[in-house]
Every structure is written in C-alpha cells, then in structure tokens.
Design a protein around this motif. Structure first.
Motif, PDB file in Angstrom:
ATOM      1  N   VAL A 178      57.707  32.052  21.778  1.00 55.63           N
ATOM      2  CA  VAL A 178      58.945  32.472  21.567  1.00 55.63           C
ATOM      3  C   VAL A 178      59.006  32.529  23.430  1.00 55.63           C
ATOM      4  O   VAL A 178      60.520  32.010  23.778  1.00 55.63           O
ATOM      5  CB  VAL A 178      58.961  33.594  20.655  1.00 55.63           C
ATOM      6  N   MET A 179      58.289  33.251  24.453  1.00 61.24           N
ATOM      7  CA  MET A 179      58.923  33.634  25.247  1.00 61.24           C
ATOM      8  C   MET A 179      59.349  32.598  26.609  1.00 61.24           C
ATOM      9  O   MET A 179      59.897  32.539  27.544  1.00 61.24           O
ATOM     10  CB  MET A 179      57.754  34.794  26.117  1.00 61.24           C
ATOM     11  N   TYR A 180      58.599  31.012  26.014  1.00 60.87           N
ATOM     12  CA  TYR A 180      58.357  29.648  26.718  1.00 60.87           C
ATOM     13  C   TYR A 180      59.800  29.443  25.814  1.00 60.87           C
ATOM     14  O   TYR A 180      60.959  27.809  27.093  1.00 60.87           O
ATOM     15  CB  TYR A 180      57.952  28.971  26.176  1.00 60.87           C
ATOM     16  N   TYR A 181      60.795  29.460  24.919  1.00 61.19           N
ATOM     17  CA  TYR A 181      62.088  28.789  24.768  1.00 61.19           C
ATOM     18  C   TYR A 181      63.378  29.115  25.473  1.00 61.19           C
ATOM     19  O   TYR A 181      63.259  30.296  26.374  1.00 61.19           O
ATOM     20  CB  TYR A 181      62.775  30.063  22.836  1.00 61.19           C
ATOM     21  N   LEU A 184      49.425  30.906  31.559  1.00 58.71           N
ATOM     22  CA  LEU A 184      48.897  30.173  30.179  1.00 58.71           C
ATOM     23  C   LEU A 184      49.722  28.894  30.195  1.00 58.71           C
ATOM     24  O   LEU A 184      49.717  27.918  31.170  1.00 58.71           O
ATOM     25  CB  LEU A 184      50.910  30.703  29.243  1.00 58.71           C
ATOM     26  N   ALA A 185      49.288  28.316  29.030  1.00 58.19           N
ATOM     27  CA  ALA A 185      49.360  26.396  28.836  1.00 58.19           C
ATOM     28  C   ALA A 185      49.971  26.000  27.577  1.00 58.19           C
ATOM     29  O   ALA A 185      49.401  26.972  26.666  1.00 58.19           O
ATOM     30  CB  ALA A 185      47.995  25.998  28.810  1.00 58.19           C
ATOM     31  N   LEU A 186      50.918  25.744  27.768  1.00 60.67           N
ATOM     32  CA  LEU A 186      51.317  25.465  26.894  1.00 60.67           C
ATOM     33  C   LEU A 186      51.003  24.545  25.607  1.00 60.67           C
ATOM     34  O   LEU A 186      50.502  23.296  26.880  1.00 60.67           O
ATOM     35  CB  LEU A 186      52.914  24.945  26.796  1.00 60.67           C
ATOM     36  N   VAL A 187      50.240  24.172  24.805  1.00 63.21           N
ATOM     37  CA  VAL A 187      49.618  23.003  23.787  1.00 63.21           C
ATOM     38  C   VAL A 187      50.376  22.802  23.022  1.00 63.21           C
ATOM     39  O   VAL A 187      51.131  23.853  22.047  1.00 63.21           O
ATOM     40  CB  VAL A 187      48.017  23.380  23.946  1.00 63.21           C
ATOM     41  N   TYR A 188      49.406  22.052  22.062  1.00 62.16           N
ATOM     42  CA  TYR A 188      50.823  21.091  20.663  1.00 62.16           C
ATOM     43  C   TYR A 188      49.180  21.612  19.488  1.00 62.16           C
ATOM     44  O   TYR A 188      48.275  21.637  19.728  1.00 62.16           O
ATOM     45  CB  TYR A 188      50.785  19.500  21.347  1.00 62.16           C
ATOM     46  N   TYR A 189      49.622  21.917  18.927  1.00 59.99           N
ATOM     47  CA  TYR A 189      49.550  21.549  17.576  1.00 59.99           C
ATOM     48  C   TYR A 189      50.579  21.048  15.768  1.00 59.99           C
ATOM     49  O   TYR A 189      51.415  20.648  16.775  1.00 59.99           O
ATOM     50  CB  TYR A 189      48.519  22.825  17.319  1.00 59.99           C
ATOM     51  N   PHE A 190      49.125  20.632  15.145  1.00 61.71           N
ATOM     52  CA  PHE A 190      49.352  19.930  14.138  1.00 61.71           C
ATOM     53  C   PHE A 190      49.752  20.952  12.654  1.00 61.71           C
ATOM     54  O   PHE A 190      48.704  21.504  12.694  1.00 61.71           O
ATOM     55  CB  PHE A 190      49.039  18.859  13.607  1.00 61.71           C
ATOM     56  N   GLU A 191      50.860  20.764  12.557  1.00 60.31           N
ATOM     57  CA  GLU A 191      50.965  22.466  11.569  1.00 60.31           C
ATOM     58  C   GLU A 191      50.937  21.707  10.145  1.00 60.31           C
ATOM     59  O   GLU A 191      52.137  20.885   9.722  1.00 60.31           O
ATOM     60  CB  GLU A 191      52.146  22.958  11.663  1.00 60.31           C
ATOM     61  N   LYS A 213      56.131  13.483  13.230  1.00 66.47           N
ATOM     62  CA  LYS A 213      56.528  13.855  14.123  1.00 66.47           C
ATOM     63  C   LYS A 213      57.205  15.264  13.281  1.00 66.47           C
ATOM     64  O   LYS A 213      57.039  16.094  14.871  1.00 66.47           O
ATOM     65  CB  LYS A 213      57.328  13.618  14.457  1.00 66.47           C
ATOM     66  N   SER A 214      57.265  15.240  12.518  1.00 67.30           N
ATOM     67  CA  SER A 214      58.199  16.967  12.202  1.00 67.30           C
ATOM     68  C   SER A 214      57.089  18.220  12.236  1.00 67.30           C
ATOM     69  O   SER A 214      57.865  18.898  11.992  1.00 67.30           O
ATOM     70  CB  SER A 214      59.218  16.167  11.238  1.00 67.30           C
ATOM     71  N   HIS A 215      55.799  17.787  12.151  1.00 65.42           N
ATOM     72  CA  HIS A 215      55.309  18.633  12.228  1.00 65.42           C
ATOM     73  C   HIS A 215      54.652  19.227  13.000  1.00 65.42           C
ATOM     74  O   HIS A 215      53.136  19.775  13.671  1.00 65.42           O
ATOM     75  CB  HIS A 215      54.078  18.484  11.016  1.00 65.42           C
ATOM     76  N   ILE A 216      55.398  18.377  14.385  1.00 68.11           N
ATOM     77  CA  ILE A 216      54.011  18.788  15.721  1.00 68.11           C
ATOM     78  C   ILE A 216      54.859  20.471  16.493  1.00 68.11           C
ATOM     79  O   ILE A 216      56.165  20.178  16.500  1.00 68.11           O
ATOM     80  CB  ILE A 216      54.561  18.001  16.551  1.00 68.11           C
ATOM     81  N   MET A 217      53.845  20.620  16.522  1.00 70.56           N
ATOM     82  CA  MET A 217      54.805  22.599  17.636  1.00 70.56           C
ATOM     83  C   MET A 217      53.950  23.064  18.393  1.00 70.56           C
ATOM     84  O   MET A 217      52.376  22.060  18.934  1.00 70.56           O
ATOM     85  CB  MET A 217      54.391  23.383  16.392  1.00 70.56           C
ATOM     86  N   PHE A 218      54.625  23.675  19.154  1.00 78.92           N
ATOM     87  CA  PHE A 218      53.199  24.473  19.733  1.00 78.92           C
ATOM     88  C   PHE A 218      53.337  25.635  20.185  1.00 78.92           C
ATOM     89  O   PHE A 218      53.980  26.502  19.831  1.00 78.92           O
ATOM     90  CB  PHE A 218      54.404  23.436  22.018  1.00 78.92           C
ATOM     91  N   ARG A 219      52.081  26.018  21.201  1.00 80.80           N
ATOM     92  CA  ARG A 219      52.123  27.278  21.001  1.00 80.80           C
ATOM     93  C   ARG A 219      51.584  27.525  22.349  1.00 80.80           C
ATOM     94  O   ARG A 219      51.066  26.863  23.454  1.00 80.80           O
ATOM     95  CB  ARG A 219      51.144  28.108  20.011  1.00 80.80           C
ATOM     96  N   LEU A 220      51.691  29.093  23.323  1.00 82.58           N
ATOM     97  CA  LEU A 220      50.681  29.562  23.881  1.00 82.58           C
ATOM     98  C   LEU A 220      49.790  29.688  24.278  1.00 82.58           C
ATOM     99  O   LEU A 220      48.734  30.825  22.896  1.00 82.58           O
ATOM    100  CB  LEU A 220      51.291  30.252  25.352  1.00 82.58           C
ATOM    101  N   ILE A 221      48.180  29.593  24.921  1.00 81.85           N
ATOM    102  CA  ILE A 221      46.680  30.236  25.204  1.00 81.85           C
ATOM    103  C   ILE A 221      46.750  30.313  26.562  1.00 81.85           C
ATOM    104  O   ILE A 221      47.597  30.270  27.254  1.00 81.85           O
ATOM    105  CB  ILE A 221      46.448  28.811  24.618  1.00 81.85           C
ATOM    106  N   ASN A 222      45.725  31.405  26.770  1.00 82.42           N
ATOM    107  CA  ASN A 222      44.923  31.563  28.017  1.00 82.42           C
ATOM    108  C   ASN A 222      44.902  30.258  29.253  1.00 82.42           C
ATOM    109  O   ASN A 222      43.413  29.845  28.675  1.00 82.42           O
ATOM    110  CB  ASN A 222      44.021  32.647  27.799  1.00 82.42           C
ATOM    111  N   TYR A 223      45.426  29.780  30.397  1.00 84.07           N
ATOM    112  CA  TYR A 223      44.929  28.904  30.457  1.00 84.07           C
ATOM    113  C   TYR A 223      43.835  29.128  31.499  1.00 84.07           C
ATOM    114  O   TYR A 223      42.919  28.223  31.171  1.00 84.07           O
ATOM    115  CB  TYR A 223      45.765  28.560  32.366  1.00 84.07           C
ATOM    116  N   ASP A 224      43.558  30.064  32.042  1.00 87.43           N
ATOM    117  CA  ASP A 224      41.859  29.885  32.990  1.00 87.43           C
ATOM    118  C   ASP A 224      40.959  30.274  31.575  1.00 87.43           C
ATOM    119  O   ASP A 224      39.574  30.011  31.573  1.00 87.43           O
ATOM    120  CB  ASP A 224      41.674  31.091  33.568  1.00 87.43           C
ATOM    121  N   LYS A 225      40.737  30.469  30.351  1.00 88.77           N
ATOM    122  CA  LYS A 225      39.957  30.442  29.579  1.00 88.77           C
ATOM    123  C   LYS A 225      39.423  29.402  28.419  1.00 88.77           C
ATOM    124  O   LYS A 225      38.916  29.112  27.867  1.00 88.77           O
ATOM    125  CB  LYS A 225      40.019  31.366  28.313  1.00 88.77           C
TER     126      LYS A 225
END
Length: 180
Positions: A153-156, A51-58, A23-35
């Motif tokens: 960061v622009m989602y913060y 865009l789409a905010l998606v999640y990743y494990f760092e 749980k402490s390694h779960i982060m998010f990033r933004l990607i292009n929604y349509d693509k």
C-alpha cells in the motif's frame, strides 16, 4: 491440513494460462531487494527504495475457503501471455488498488483488535481508559483490509502524501513485515 484437503482438487489452469482470464488476478507486492537479488533475475520487477515491487497471480478462489494462495509471476509468464512489463505493471497497479485498498488505522486500534482476537475482552470503561492512556502515541498501521501483502500500500500513488496531509505531519515509515 490445507494441502491434504486440496491435493486431490482439480484446478483449472486456464485461469492462469489464458491471459483474458488471468489479467484480473494479477497483483503486486513488495519484497526486500537485497535478500532476493537471485530470485529477481527471473522476475519482472520495479525497484522501489530498498524494496522490489514484484507481481503475483492471486488465486482468490482458494483463500476464500482455506487461506491464501498465489503464484509468483516470472518473465516466462509474460512471454506466454504476450504482454510486456509495462502492461503487467499497469494491470497490477489497477487490480491491487481496486481489490486491496489502503487501510490505515491507529496502532491503539490494532492492539485492541489483536487482544480481541486473542480472546481478551475489555469492557467499555477499560477500552476507554486504554485509548486515553495511548492517545499521545501517534503510530499508525498502513495495510489493506486482508492484511495480506499490505506493505504494498505504501507504493500506491500519493497515499503517504495523503496521510501526511491528513495528520498534518511528516511521516517516518517503518515497514514491519510484507503485510504492513
């Protein structure tokens, strides 16, 4: 080179499979929604503008040594962890803002940093001249200290509003990559 170095390394997968460790390694990033529409069918996400905010494990223990590594979080992982998308979102927002805080700086400083990284040295007079000649360029880069998935960061919450207030100006945001 990294693959050759790491391929024999034993990785403790409980860092990912055991939610209390993951749980402490779960982060998010933004990607292009349509693509990424097809990929998004398997992933939990939040639509944000185009865009789409998606999640990743760092896998932060890897990038400290040899670069960056992450695992894309898919819907099946939520079932494995026994959490819902709301809990995932809350964790990712908290972790990402904590571990990858907003960093914004003038484009001029970014160009100087790139020049330095390329081995181009400027003496103090040249640097002063460069900054003076570019003082009227009101462009800034918003990212995070690692410049890794920094467009997120622009989602913060309120970050763009805070920058606009600081600059006393409206903003025109031009995402240049997933990193800034």
């Amino acid at each position: 080179r990294i693959y050759e170095t790491e391929k024999e390394r034993d990785i403790d997968i409980t860092y990912f499979t055991d939610f209390s460790r993951a749980k402490s390694h779960i982060m998010f990033r933004l990607i292009n929604y349509d693509k990424n529409k097809e990929r998004l069918e398997k992933m939990p996400y939040v639509k944000f503008l185009d865009l789409a905010l998606v999640y990743y494990f760092e896998m932060d223990w890897v990038h400290k040594e040899n670069g960056q590594a992450s695992v894309q979080i898919e819907k099946e992982h939520l079932a494995m962890w026994g959490i819902d998308e709301g809990a995932l979102y809350d964790l990712a927002l908290q972790n990402t803002m904590r571990d990858l805080p907003a960093l914004y700086k003038p484009m001029c400083d970014v160009v100087l940093q790139i020049m330095e990284g390329e081995g181009i040295e400027l003496d103090s007079d040249d640097m002063k001249t460069f900054k003076e000649e570019n003082a009227d360029i009101h462009m800034y880069v918003l990212s995070n200290p690692k410049s890794y998935f920094g467009a997120s960061v622009m989602y913060y919450p309120n970050i763009l509003k805070e920058i606009a207030l600081l600059l006393r100006s409206d903003l025109l945001v031009l995402p240049s990559s997933i990193h800034e």
